[in-house]
Design an enzyme around this catalytic site. Structure first.
Site, PDB file in Angstrom:
ATOM      1  N   ASP A 248      40.149  30.892  37.079  1.00 28.75           N
ATOM      2  CA  ASP A 248      39.097  29.714  37.727  1.00 28.75           C
ATOM      3  C   ASP A 248      39.025  28.529  36.609  1.00 28.75           C
ATOM      4  O   ASP A 248      39.897  28.393  35.932  1.00 28.75           O
ATOM      5  CB  ASP A 248      37.470  30.234  38.077  1.00 28.75           C
ATOM      6  CG  ASP A 248      37.088  29.482  39.319  1.00 28.75           C
ATOM      7  OD1 ASP A 248      36.561  28.447  39.282  1.00 28.75           O
ATOM      8  OD2 ASP A 248      37.136  30.425  40.380  1.00 28.75           O
ATOM      9  N   ASP A 257      23.001  35.695  32.554  1.00 31.79           N
ATOM     10  CA  ASP A 257      23.605  36.593  33.667  1.00 31.79           C
ATOM     11  C   ASP A 257      24.758  37.410  33.347  1.00 31.79           C
ATOM     12  O   ASP A 257      25.318  38.075  33.822  1.00 31.79           O
ATOM     13  CB  ASP A 257      23.455  36.172  34.837  1.00 31.79           C
ATOM     14  CG  ASP A 257      22.237  36.349  35.556  1.00 31.79           C
ATOM     15  OD1 ASP A 257      21.699  37.386  35.590  1.00 31.79           O
ATOM     16  OD2 ASP A 257      21.742  35.422  36.258  1.00 31.79           O
ATOM     17  N   HIS A 286      31.951  25.576  38.563  1.00 32.30           N
ATOM     18  CA  HIS A 286      32.571  26.751  39.803  1.00 32.30           C
ATOM     19  C   HIS A 286      32.964  28.097  39.023  1.00 32.30           C
ATOM     20  O   HIS A 286      32.618  28.735  39.922  1.00 32.30           O
ATOM     21  CB  HIS A 286      33.937  25.756  40.050  1.00 32.30           C
ATOM     22  CG  HIS A 286      34.638  26.375  41.270  1.00 32.30           C
ATOM     23  ND1 HIS A 286      35.681  27.431  41.294  1.00 32.30           N
ATOM     24  CD2 HIS A 286      34.630  25.947  42.654  1.00 32.30           C
ATOM     25  CE1 HIS A 286      36.011  27.689  42.528  1.00 32.30           C
ATOM     26  NE2 HIS A 286      35.454  26.753  43.294  1.00 32.30           N
ATOM     27  N   ASN A 381      38.277  25.140  52.367  1.00 31.94           N
ATOM     28  CA  ASN A 381      37.191  24.354  52.847  1.00 31.94           C
ATOM     29  C   ASN A 381      37.400  23.264  53.608  1.00 31.94           C
ATOM     30  O   ASN A 381      36.399  22.325  53.650  1.00 31.94           O
ATOM     31  CB  ASN A 381      36.368  23.861  51.640  1.00 31.94           C
ATOM     32  CG  ASN A 381      36.002  25.227  50.627  1.00 31.94           C
ATOM     33  OD1 ASN A 381      35.726  26.453  51.140  1.00 31.94           O
ATOM     34  ND2 ASN A 381      35.485  24.672  49.733  1.00 31.94           N
ATOM     35  N   SER A 462      35.250  29.339  48.162  1.00 38.07           N
ATOM     36  CA  SER A 462      34.988  29.867  46.856  1.00 38.07           C
ATOM     37  C   SER A 462      33.735  30.746  46.533  1.00 38.07           C
ATOM     38  O   SER A 462      34.038  31.504  45.572  1.00 38.07           O
ATOM     39  CB  SER A 462      34.834  28.604  46.089  1.00 38.07           C
ATOM     40  OG  SER A 462      35.942  28.081  45.860  1.00 38.07           O
TER      41      SER A 462
END
Length: 534
Positions: A248, A257, A286, A381, A462
């Protein structure tokens, strides 16, 4: 002068007609030196096509572990009896893979665990790739480019072993001659592609979030929807000891996190070379958002990761501002496979507006599958009747997006696609017609991490793909599949369980909006238990 095949000639003409530069970056693929590869993919293709005409996801559920154990038995009588019964399970990937295993030869013989199998494949494939890269023909073509005004000094061509391909630079006028010369010297050239540029997938922040989504105070709504929270309690699985390959825009390693969850890191440049000295970072938001959907924690006050104890092998193959290239993605797949990941997640792709599917990813996906690694991809998308590559590849586990009411997202792609011209599949199997996506998952108003210790809601397929990658991590950590099933058969079994257990939505069977349905990992674990895989 060599007469090129019509296929190669068309490829060359397409590259020259569509390119705007005087120098082409092209990826040349070679015929597989692994004799098993073509036979394996031919049989797999037949199984995938039979799956497409199923009227229920349950038709795809795998055979029991007892049958699989018998099929892998060293006792000929037991093995042959099991294999005969498996012939009736013609829509189960694991049934096909079990039948294919006894016929493996060459590089694959006896190497059914991922590490030796990968090493064996590399020993066969890498020399063939290097033969092209190091040939005088290629080296001389690179020198001609260097002598052109404004061009950088020649660098060594880059090879990618999972796709049996090499990235080359060549003058516009020299492309035809280069391919002709390689063919004339008996180089096993199979195909040629431009080093296609890919933009960052479009995602959007919803202007308003429904109250029923906000009401999920314990976790992001997607975790509840796919049964992740229930799986943690019922099976004690949270992705422990599972490594997910994420290709990515990168990952913010300091996000609360994600701290301590990056086990491996790499960054690739536009030619597919590793960037030396790179340290974990995100060139956008992203990658961090996808990463936390896979394995994020609860530092926001809500659990956001499907498999919070999984680790990441994170590679930058897309730059937030510049996008990426085909070479970067192929290099990333090589790297992830070499890291022995359990699943690869790729929320990326180039939009395809026609039914015709470009095949540059098929060989790499085939090899990953043979090594037990499912490749999860976003379908794109751009809405109904569109797809994105590599999600539209027949061997990709492509994912569409749903909302909190199990409706298909309007932006989510899907369609019937076709392969009319291929150097990978036998001519007698063409044309190949199939449907995408395979499954769907939460992809609307998905709450997850972004760089700088923050969290955002985002929309996109995504966001759906990492839910599936995380679900695979749960499935592996909650069963004995990784320990007891040979890697050659593992990816097929995983896909059987996930697709076969999906919550069926829309038309019966596989459809363009939901695939076989929205994933339900708790139900998948339940079937795995009943079939003896726990």
């Amino acid at each position: 002068m060599v007469n090129l095949s019509r296929h190669l000639q068309r490829r060359i003409e397409f590259i020259r007609d569509t390119a705007e530069e005087e120098v082409h970056e092209v990826i040349v693929t070679i015929k597989s030196p692994d004799a098993d590869d073509d036979d394996f993919t031919t049989g797999l293709l037949e199984t995938l096509q039979r799956r497409g005409v199923s009227n229920s996801a349950r038709d795809l559920l795998p055979v029991s572990r007892r049958f699989l154990s018998d099929a892998n038995s060293d006792t000929p009588r037991k093995r042959n009896a099991a294999l005969e019964q498996l012939k009736n399970e013609d829509r189960s990937l694991i049934a096909y893979l079990a039948q294919a295993a006894p016929n493996l030869t060459g590089a694959a013989m006896g190497a059914l665990t991922s590490a030796p199998f990968a090493a064996a494949l590399q020993k066969v494939v890498r020399p063939a790739v290097n033969m092209i890269a190091n040939s005088d023909i290629v080296q001389n073509a690179a020198k001609l480019v260097t002598n052109m005004p404004g061009q950088e000094p020649a660098s060594q061509p880059v090879g990618f072993w999972t796709s049996s391909s090499v990235l080359l630079k060549v003058q516009d006028q020299g492309l035809q001659r280069l391919v002709e010369d390689l063919v004339s010297f008996n180089m096993p050239i199979q195909d040629v592609f431009p080093n296609q540029r890919l933009s960052l997938p479009p995602v959007a922040t919803p202007k308003s979030v429904p109250g029923t989504v906000e009401d999920n105070r314990i976790s992001a709504w997607g975790l509840r929807s796919i049964g992740a929270l229930s799986s943690w309690g019922a099976f004690g699985c949270r992705g422990q000891n599972i490594l997910v390959g994420l290709l990515d825009t990168g990952v913010d390693p300091n996000h609360p996190d994600l701290k301590g969850k990056i086990a491996h890191w790499a960054e690739f440049d536009e030619q597919g070379r590793v960037v030396p000295g790179s340290v974990p970072h995100d060139t956008d938001k992203h990658g961090t958002h996808c990463a936390s959907t896979i394995c994020g924690g609860d530092k926001s006050g809500r659990w956001i990761g499907v498999a919070p104890k999984a680790k990441l092998a994170a590679g930058i193959v897309l730059n937030g501002s510049r996008g990426g290239t085909l070479a970067q993605i192929l290099a990333g797949i090589d790297w992830a496979v070499e890291r022995q990941v359990d699943v690869i997640s790729m929320s990326l792709g180039s939009v395809e507006l026609t039914a015709e599917v470009p095949p540059p990813y098929t060989r790499a996906l085939s090899r990953a599958l043979r090594l037990g690694i499912p490749v999860v991809t976003a379908i794109g998308n751009s809405g109904s009747q569109t797809t994105g590559a590599p999600g539209n590849d027949i061997l990709a586990l492509a994912v569409g997006a749903t909302d909190h009411m199990d409706r298909a997202a309007g932006f989510s792609g899907g369609r019937t696609v076709v392969i009319r011209d291929s150097q990978f599949f036998p001519a007698n199997q063409l044309p190949i017609i199939y449907s995408k996506p395979e499954v769907s998952a939460p992809g609307v108003a998905v709450y997850s991490s972004v760089p700088g210790g923050k969290w955002e809601y985002l929309n996109g397929t995504s966001m759906a793909a990492p839910h599936v990658a995380g679900a695979i991590a749960l499935l592996l950590s909650g069963t004995k599949i990784k320990q007891k099933v040979p890697s050659f058969q593992r990816a097929g079994l995983i896909q059987d369980l996930l697709t076969g257990s999906a919550e069926e939505l829309g038309e019966s069977g596989q459809n363009h909006r939901f695939g076989f349905g929205r994933i339900d990992v708790l139900r998948a674990l339940g079937f795995a238990r009943d079939l003896g895989y726990c």
